[in-house]
Enzyme design. Structure first.
Site, PDB file in Angstrom:
ATOM      1  N   LYS A  47       0.869  -1.184   0.000  1.00  0.00           N
ATOM      2  CA  LYS A  47       0.000   0.000   0.000  1.00  0.00           C
ATOM      3  C   LYS A  47       0.901   1.228   0.000  1.00  0.00           C
ATOM      4  O   LYS A  47       2.063   1.141   0.419  1.00  0.00           O
ATOM      5  CB  LYS A  47      -0.874   0.013   1.268  1.00  0.00           C
ATOM      6  CG  LYS A  47      -2.114   0.862   1.152  1.00  0.00           C
ATOM      7  CD  LYS A  47      -3.273   0.129   0.486  1.00  0.00           C
ATOM      8  CE  LYS A  47      -4.402   1.079   0.148  1.00  0.00           C
ATOM      9  NZ  LYS A  47      -5.596   0.372  -0.331  1.00  0.00           N
TER      10      LYS A  47
ATOM     11  N   ASP B 229      -7.029   4.277  -4.618  1.00  0.00           N
ATOM     12  CA  ASP B 229      -7.696   4.155  -3.313  1.00  0.00           C
ATOM     13  C   ASP B 229      -8.312   5.543  -3.067  1.00  0.00           C
ATOM     14  O   ASP B 229      -8.534   6.293  -4.039  1.00  0.00           O
ATOM     15  CB  ASP B 229      -6.686   3.774  -2.213  1.00  0.00           C
ATOM     16  CG  ASP B 229      -7.362   3.397  -0.890  1.00  0.00           C
ATOM     17  OD1 ASP B 229      -7.919   2.289  -0.793  1.00  0.00           O
ATOM     18  OD2 ASP B 229      -7.367   4.216   0.052  1.00  0.00           O
TER      19      ASP B 229
HETATM   20  P1  NDP Z   1     -12.931   7.754  -3.019  1.00  0.00           P
HETATM   21  O1  NDP Z   1     -11.844   8.743  -2.807  1.00  0.00           O
HETATM   22  O2  NDP Z   1     -13.472   7.542  -4.374  1.00  0.00           O
HETATM   23  O3  NDP Z   1     -14.166   8.103  -2.068  1.00  0.00           O
HETATM   24  C1  NDP Z   1     -14.006   8.170  -0.690  1.00  0.00           C
HETATM   25  C2  NDP Z   1     -15.359   8.533  -0.072  1.00  0.00           C
HETATM   26  O4  NDP Z   1     -15.252   8.396   1.341  1.00  0.00           O
HETATM   27  C3  NDP Z   1     -15.746   9.981  -0.327  1.00  0.00           C
HETATM   28  O5  NDP Z   1     -17.124  10.092  -0.357  1.00  0.00           O
HETATM   29  C4  NDP Z   1     -15.148  10.687   0.887  1.00  0.00           C
HETATM   30  O6  NDP Z   1     -15.758  11.921   1.200  1.00  0.00           O
HETATM   31  C5  NDP Z   1     -15.423   9.666   1.971  1.00  0.00           C
HETATM   32  N1  NDP Z   1     -14.435   9.842   3.037  1.00  0.00           N
HETATM   33  C6  NDP Z   1     -13.094   9.767   2.936  1.00  0.00           C
HETATM   34  N2  NDP Z   1     -12.508  10.024   4.121  1.00  0.00           N
HETATM   35  C7  NDP Z   1     -13.530  10.268   4.967  1.00  0.00           C
HETATM   36  C8  NDP Z   1     -13.573  10.588   6.343  1.00  0.00           C
HETATM   37  N3  NDP Z   1     -12.451  10.708   7.076  1.00  0.00           N
HETATM   38  N4  NDP Z   1     -14.800  10.743   6.899  1.00  0.00           N
HETATM   39  C9  NDP Z   1     -15.936  10.625   6.153  1.00  0.00           C
HETATM   40  N5  NDP Z   1     -15.944  10.328   4.865  1.00  0.00           N
HETATM   41  C10 NDP Z   1     -14.762  10.151   4.276  1.00  0.00           C
HETATM   42  O7  NDP Z   1     -12.376   6.401  -2.381  1.00  0.00           O
HETATM   43  P2  NDP Z   1     -12.868   4.905  -2.647  1.00  0.00           P
HETATM   44  O8  NDP Z   1     -14.326   4.874  -2.849  1.00  0.00           O
HETATM   45  O9  NDP Z   1     -11.975   4.323  -3.646  1.00  0.00           O
HETATM   46  O10 NDP Z   1     -12.494   4.226  -1.251  1.00  0.00           O
HETATM   47  C11 NDP Z   1     -13.422   4.148  -0.158  1.00  0.00           C
HETATM   48  C12 NDP Z   1     -12.974   3.064   0.793  1.00  0.00           C
HETATM   49  O11 NDP Z   1     -12.934   1.808   0.102  1.00  0.00           O
HETATM   50  C13 NDP Z   1     -11.585   3.237   1.403  1.00  0.00           C
HETATM   51  O12 NDP Z   1     -11.575   2.711   2.710  1.00  0.00           O
HETATM   52  C14 NDP Z   1     -10.717   2.360   0.519  1.00  0.00           C
HETATM   53  O13 NDP Z   1      -9.539   1.933   1.179  1.00  0.00           O
HETATM   54  C15 NDP Z   1     -11.658   1.200   0.266  1.00  0.00           C
HETATM   55  N6  NDP Z   1     -11.364   0.381  -0.899  1.00  0.00           N
HETATM   56  C16 NDP Z   1     -11.295   0.943  -2.150  1.00  0.00           C
HETATM   57  C17 NDP Z   1     -11.036   0.134  -3.235  1.00  0.00           C
HETATM   58  C18 NDP Z   1     -11.070   0.667  -4.635  1.00  0.00           C
HETATM   59  O14 NDP Z   1     -10.993  -0.161  -5.566  1.00  0.00           O
HETATM   60  N7  NDP Z   1     -11.193   1.941  -4.853  1.00  0.00           N
HETATM   61  C19 NDP Z   1     -10.728  -1.299  -3.077  1.00  0.00           C
HETATM   62  C20 NDP Z   1     -10.919  -1.784  -1.751  1.00  0.00           C
HETATM   63  C21 NDP Z   1     -11.189  -0.958  -0.707  1.00  0.00           C
HETATM   64  P3  NDP Z   1     -14.957  13.276   0.993  1.00  0.00           P
HETATM   65  O15 NDP Z   1     -14.958  13.508  -0.492  1.00  0.00           O
HETATM   66  O16 NDP Z   1     -15.713  14.307   1.760  1.00  0.00           O
HETATM   67  O17 NDP Z   1     -13.565  13.061   1.546  1.00  0.00           O
END
Ligand code: NDP
Length: 446
Positions: free
Chosen positions: A126, A166
């Site tokens: 990571k 991510d």
């Molecule tokens: P994105 O950046 O596309 O979206 C993240 C989302 O989560 C946004 O809506 C963001 O809101 C919100 N968010 C982030 N940090 C916080 C916080 N501290 N409190 C509240 N909301 C928060 O990321 P992904 O959708 O790719 O990833 C989301 C999760 O899924 C993560 O935990 C990631 O590790 C996991 N994941 C992702 C994969 C992938 O293929 N993308 C694979 C496996 C797991 P805001 O815009 O306001 O920050």
């Protein structure tokens, strides 16, 4: 047994003080895997878990770049190469101001189990940076990505370490990172996954994590003779994972009630349908704006500033935002309101207190390392297609994704069945562990 686990954790903690997220992830694995190890002659006494918690390599580096006001900015970049026993390091890059060593080590540690569960030959890694893409112009993001890759490129490669996206790293960032790698190496190779389809990406990769989370929930429910159709679903986040989890729920006949971002959540009692979801996708992916605008467009919906959506009654909950976003209090509310199933889209979104409550109340609970493995699984398929110099159709990739998610579910049942209940945390941890442990034993003390 408790003594062995606490001695192990004390030893790991002594070397990783001030890394709470990493210790949280290690504790969950130790509590379920050590009782298994001590019963297996081949693993006992080999210190396999002690070796697994120590990254094979950690790289930390300066990322200097110039913003649109011609000011010099400095961020910190990282790559954690955690374990390569079953394949090259594989895992995403996170760009978020909260990024630090503890968060990346927890993610890299989780990743080795997750990648093992997919059955594909991928080790765990990571990386990322404390850079915040929010509010930055495209050219600022490009300059940052180019500077980041100018150091990262010497540590990665298609047979060594293959990063992906991510939080904060989507198709735009992968494009800039790939462009800079290609320029530095003068090679067109599958060094990153999540690429655009016209330049080496796989169909279904953007959808894969969210779809996989829903496929896994469907399997858990089917195991209890239940289905998703007609069920109310609460989703947190509105990024990549949340968007495609919502899309698949809608396709399978469920009703999506909420989405969120770090400013709060929107609740739409009529359900977020395909048309409303496409508005959200444009809002988040093109305009890069906040979720609260949803209620201006759809005034029957409500926005709840500063809150998480777990107070909304539902049958299924899909936490798809970030770590520790669902605590014990939120879990108690979900249980009180009749939630049957929680399938984690984010990594470690539920706190240990929440997981304990789900277990006590026999809520079907899938840890992210099992339920969100679809993303990295399709990244593995993207690597396979890059090696073959060939592209599979949408249907073919989706079919493979469904098969992988079903197989992960079977592995969890195999190692996690406890009477008529399945402990998916235990099942995922042990099933993931066994494959890596066998490879580590075969490869000697390295
Ligand atoms: P994105 O950046 O596309 O979206 C993240 C989302 O989560 C946004 O809506 C963001 O809101 C919100 N968010 C982030 N940090 C916080 C916080 N501290 N409190 C509240 N909301 C928060 O990321 P992904 O959708 O790719 O990833 C989301 C999760 O899924 C993560 O935990 C990631 O590790 C996991 N994941 C992702 C994969 C992938 O293929 N993308 C694979 C496996 C797991 P805001 O815009 O306001 O920050």
């Amino acid at each position: 047994m408790d003594k062995i686990v606490s001695q192990f954790l004390a030893q790991v903690n002594a070397r990783n003080q001030n890394e709470p997220e990493f210790m949280q992830a290690v504790t969950e694995v130790a509590e379920t895997v050590i009782p298994y190890i001590v019963k297996q002659d081949i693993y006992y006494g080999q210190n396999i878990l002690l070796r697994m918690v120590e990254p094979e390599r950690v790289v930390s580096f300066r990322v200097a770049w110039i913003d649109d006001n011609e000011e010099i900015q400095v961020n910190r970049g990282y790559r954690i190469e955690m374990n390569s026993a079953i394949g090259p390091y594989k895992g995403g890059l996170r760009f978020h101001p909260s990024v630090n060593l503890s968060i990346l080590k927890f993610l890299a540690f989780e990743q080795i189990f997750k990648n093992s569960l997919t059955t594909l030959p991928m080790g765990g890694g990571k990386g990322g940076s404390d850079f915040d893409p929010k509010g930055k112009s495209d050219t600022e993001v490009m300059r940052f990505c180019q500077s980041f890759m100018t150091e990262l490129f010497r540590h990665i490669g298609p047979n060594r370490d293959i990063p992906a996206g991510d939080i904060g790293v989507g198709s735009r960032e992968i494009g800039y990172l790939f462009g800079q790698y290609k320029r530095l190496k003068n090679e067109f190779t599958g060094v990153l996954t999540g690429k655009g389809v016209s330049w080496g990406g796989s169909l279904i990769r953007p959808e894969a994590t969210g779809y996989g989370v829903v496929y896994f929930a469907r399997q858990m429910l089917a195991h209890q003779n239940e289905g998703l159709e007609g069920k109310t679903v609460v989703i947190s986040g509105s990024g990549n994972v949340a968007q495609f989890a919502a899309e698949k729920i809608i396709q399978l006949g469920g009703t999506v009630l909420t989405l969120s971002d770090s400013s709060g959540y929107i609740y739409d009692a009529d359900g977020i349908d395909e048309e409303k979801l496409s508005y959200v996708m444009n809002l988040k992916n093109v305009k890069r704006d906040r979720i609260h605008h949803y209620v201006t467009k759809y005034p029957k919906a409500t926005f709840h500033a500063g809150k998480t959506p777990w107070e909304v009654p539902c049958k299924v909950a899909l936490p798809c935002a970030t770590q520790n976003e669902l605590d014990g209090k939120a879990a108690a509310l979900l249980i009180k309101n009749g939630c049957l199933c929680v399938s984690e889209g984010a990594n470690m979104p539920s706190t240990p207190e929440a997981i304990e409550q789900f277990a006590n109340h026999k809520v079907l609970f899938a840890p992210g390392k099992a339920s969100n493995a679809g993303g990295v699984a399709v990244s593995g398929l993207e690597m396979a297609q890059n090696s073959l110099r060939y592209s599979w159709s949408r249907e073919e990739v989706d079919q493979r994704l469904q098969t992988i998610m079903n197989d992960i579910h079977k592995s969890c049942v195999q190692f996690g069945a406890e009477g008529d209940h399945v402990n998916y945390v235990k099942g995922a941890n042990i099933a993931g562990f066994v494959k890596i442990a066998d490879a580590m034993l075969a490869q000697g003390v390295v």
